[in-house]
Design a protein around this motif. Structure first.
Motif, PDB file in Angstrom:
ATOM      1  N   ALA A 103       0.844  -1.195   0.000  1.00 25.79           N
ATOM      2  CA  ALA A 103       0.000   0.000   0.000  1.00 25.79           C
ATOM      3  C   ALA A 103       0.880   1.247   0.000  1.00 25.79           C
ATOM      4  N   PRO A 104       0.548   2.231  -0.843  1.00 17.74           N
ATOM      5  CA  PRO A 104       1.301   3.491  -0.803  1.00 17.74           C
ATOM      6  C   PRO A 104       0.899   4.289   0.437  1.00 17.74           C
ATOM      7  N   LEU A 105       1.892   4.791   1.165  1.00 14.48           N
ATOM      8  CA  LEU A 105       1.622   5.562   2.373  1.00 14.48           C
ATOM      9  C   LEU A 105       1.936   7.044   2.207  1.00 14.48           C
ATOM     10  N   VAL A 106       2.986   7.350   1.452  1.00 16.93           N
ATOM     11  CA  VAL A 106       3.428   8.734   1.301  1.00 16.93           C
ATOM     12  C   VAL A 106       3.937   8.947  -0.118  1.00 16.93           C
ATOM     13  N   VAL A 107       3.625  10.101  -0.659  1.00 17.01           N
ATOM     14  CA  VAL A 107       4.199  10.543  -1.923  1.00 17.01           C
ATOM     15  C   VAL A 107       4.906  11.860  -1.639  1.00 17.01           C
ATOM     16  N   GLY A 108       6.117  12.005  -2.143  1.00 16.19           N
ATOM     17  CA  GLY A 108       6.861  13.211  -1.832  1.00 16.19           C
ATOM     18  C   GLY A 108       7.893  13.564  -2.877  1.00 16.19           C
ATOM     19  N   HIS A 109       8.800  14.429  -2.458  1.00 18.28           N
ATOM     20  CA  HIS A 109       9.819  14.971  -3.349  1.00 18.28           C
ATOM     21  C   HIS A 109      11.103  15.172  -2.544  1.00 18.28           C
ATOM     22  N   TYR A 110      12.241  14.809  -3.132  1.00 20.98           N
ATOM     23  CA  TYR A 110      13.544  15.058  -2.528  1.00 20.98           C
ATOM     24  C   TYR A 110      14.269  16.120  -3.336  1.00 20.98           C
ATOM     25  N   VAL A 111      14.951  17.017  -2.646  1.00 23.60           N
ATOM     26  CA  VAL A 111      15.942  17.884  -3.265  1.00 23.60           C
ATOM     27  C   VAL A 111      17.235  17.625  -2.508  1.00 23.60           C
ATOM     28  N   ASP A 112      18.207  17.087  -3.204  1.00 22.77           N
ATOM     29  CA  ASP A 112      19.475  16.680  -2.592  1.00 22.77           C
ATOM     30  C   ASP A 112      20.618  17.557  -3.089  1.00 22.77           C
ATOM     31  N   THR A 113      21.515  17.880  -2.170  1.00 19.56           N
ATOM     32  CA  THR A 113      22.765  18.562  -2.506  1.00 19.56           C
ATOM     33  C   THR A 113      23.889  17.570  -2.235  1.00 19.56           C
ATOM     34  N   PHE A 114      24.771  17.409  -3.207  1.00 20.29           N
ATOM     35  CA  PHE A 114      25.864  16.437  -3.120  1.00 20.29           C
ATOM     36  C   PHE A 114      27.213  17.131  -3.168  1.00 20.29           C
ATOM     37  N   ARG A 115      28.177  16.524  -2.491  1.00 18.61           N
ATOM     38  CA  ARG A 115      29.570  16.930  -2.567  1.00 18.61           C
ATOM     39  C   ARG A 115      30.393  15.669  -2.814  1.00 18.61           C
ATOM     40  N   GLN A 116      31.451  15.847  -3.572  1.00 22.22           N
ATOM     41  CA  GLN A 116      32.373  14.737  -3.759  1.00 22.22           C
ATOM     42  C   GLN A 116      33.465  14.870  -2.701  1.00 22.22           C
ATOM     43  N   VAL A 117      33.640  13.826  -1.910  1.00 26.49           N
ATOM     44  CA  VAL A 117      34.620  13.822  -0.830  1.00 26.49           C
ATOM     45  C   VAL A 117      35.522  12.611  -1.024  1.00 26.49           C
ATOM     46  N   ASP A 118      36.799  12.860  -1.206  1.00 24.25           N
ATOM     47  CA  ASP A 118      37.771  11.778  -1.411  1.00 24.25           C
ATOM     48  C   ASP A 118      37.328  10.825  -2.514  1.00 24.25           C
ATOM     49  N   GLY A 119      36.781  11.383  -3.591  1.00 23.84           N
ATOM     50  CA  GLY A 119      36.390  10.591  -4.756  1.00 23.84           C
ATOM     51  C   GLY A 119      35.008   9.963  -4.671  1.00 23.84           C
ATOM     52  N   ALA A 120      34.301  10.135  -3.551  1.00 25.30           N
ATOM     53  CA  ALA A 120      32.964   9.536  -3.387  1.00 25.30           C
ATOM     54  C   ALA A 120      31.915  10.639  -3.326  1.00 25.30           C
ATOM     55  N   TRP A 121      30.807  10.425  -4.003  1.00 24.26           N
ATOM     56  CA  TRP A 121      29.689  11.348  -3.908  1.00 24.26           C
ATOM     57  C   TRP A 121      28.939  11.088  -2.617  1.00 24.26           C
ATOM     58  N   LEU A 122      28.656  12.164  -1.866  1.00 20.71           N
ATOM     59  CA  LEU A 122      27.945  12.057  -0.598  1.00 20.71           C
ATOM     60  C   LEU A 122      26.846  13.119  -0.543  1.00 20.71           C
ATOM     61  N   ILE A 123      25.805  12.824   0.206  1.00 23.81           N
ATOM     62  CA  ILE A 123      24.711  13.778   0.383  1.00 23.81           C
ATOM     63  C   ILE A 123      25.119  14.774   1.459  1.00 23.81           C
ATOM     64  N   GLN A 124      25.057  16.044   1.115  1.00 24.49           N
ATOM     65  CA  GLN A 124      25.318  17.084   2.100  1.00 24.49           C
ATOM     66  C   GLN A 124      24.006  17.557   2.728  1.00 24.49           C
ATOM     67  N   ARG A 125      22.937  17.564   1.928  1.00 18.72           N
ATOM     68  CA  ARG A 125      21.636  17.986   2.446  1.00 18.72           C
ATOM     69  C   ARG A 125      20.538  17.297   1.626  1.00 18.72           C
ATOM     70  N   ARG A 126      19.558  16.761   2.336  1.00 16.19           N
ATOM     71  CA  ARG A 126      18.353  16.218   1.700  1.00 16.19           C
ATOM     72  C   ARG A 126      17.159  16.957   2.306  1.00 16.19           C
ATOM     73  N   VAL A 127      16.392  17.601   1.445  1.00 21.09           N
ATOM     74  CA  VAL A 127      15.174  18.281   1.864  1.00 21.09           C
ATOM     75  C   VAL A 127      14.011  17.478   1.288  1.00 21.09           C
ATOM     76  N   THR A 128      13.149  16.998   2.172  1.00 15.86           N
ATOM     77  CA  THR A 128      12.012  16.180   1.770  1.00 15.86           C
ATOM     78  C   THR A 128      10.729  16.981   1.950  1.00 15.86           C
ATOM     79  N   THR A 129       9.882  16.934   0.954  1.00 18.80           N
ATOM     80  CA  THR A 129       8.537  17.500   1.073  1.00 18.80           C
ATOM     81  C   THR A 129       7.544  16.408   0.733  1.00 18.80           C
ATOM     82  N   TYR A 130       6.344  16.505   1.302  1.00 16.21           N
ATOM     83  CA  TYR A 130       5.292  15.525   1.040  1.00 16.21           C
ATOM     84  C   TYR A 130       4.206  16.165   0.198  1.00 16.21           C
ATOM     85  N   GLN A 131       3.648  15.386  -0.703  1.00 15.70           N
ATOM     86  CA  GLN A 131       2.538  15.850  -1.535  1.00 15.70           C
ATOM     87  C   GLN A 131       1.242  15.510  -0.810  1.00 15.70           C
ATOM     88  N   THR A 132       0.327  16.433  -0.796  1.00 12.96           N
ATOM     89  CA  THR A 132      -0.958  16.169  -0.138  1.00 12.96           C
ATOM     90  C   THR A 132      -2.071  16.150  -1.155  1.00 12.96           C
TER      91      THR A 132
END
Length: 132
Positions: A103-132
């Motif tokens: 069953a679907p419980l939530v529908v939403g949206h992510y906006v992610d900011t990434f940085r490359q650290v020592d050759g690896a991509w990492l998430i610096q910030r994830r902002v989540t919003t929900y659709q109503t």
């Protein structure tokens, strides 16, 4: 930025988004946390931001699945600000399996900011919003 660099950035960012989703749905908290920068931030509606590995670990431990779950992340667009910085926007639907099936419980949206650290991509910030 060359097309090959843009493709490399997009592939790296999408791989992190996929790894995050699969680790979260499997309850592998340490694997999720490892995908964030040490000062990484997670923002969820109605909650204070969760910042840093220790706080992220506690939060994701508390959200560990107690029944089968699935985050379906799709429609991801990636914009790179350079070879070491990128943003991505994705749609997400969250499902859980109960006695009656999935069953679907939530529908939403992510906006992610990434940085490359020592050759690896990492998430610096994830902002989540929900659709109503």
């Amino acid at each position: 930025m060359s097309e090959s660099t843009q493709a490399w950035v997009a592939a790296g960012v999408r791989a992190v988004i996929g790894a995050h989703t699969q680790a979260q749905d499997a309850g592998r908290t340490d694997d999720v946390v490892a995908l964030y920068t040490p000062d990484g931030v997670l923002e969820l509606p109605g909650a204070d931001p969760v910042q840093g590995h220790d706080a992220l670990r506690e939060a994701f431990k508390g959200w560990a699945p107690t029944q089968p779950q699935l985050h379906m992340v799709t429609n991801t667009t990636v914009d790179s600000a350079g070879p070491d910085e990128a943003t991505a926007a994705s749609d997400v639907a969250f499902f859980q399996r109960g006695e009656a099936g999935w069953a679907p419980l939530v529908v939403g949206h992510y906006v992610d900011t990434f940085r490359q650290v020592d050759g690896a991509w990492l998430i610096q910030r994830r902002v989540t919003t929900y659709q109503t």
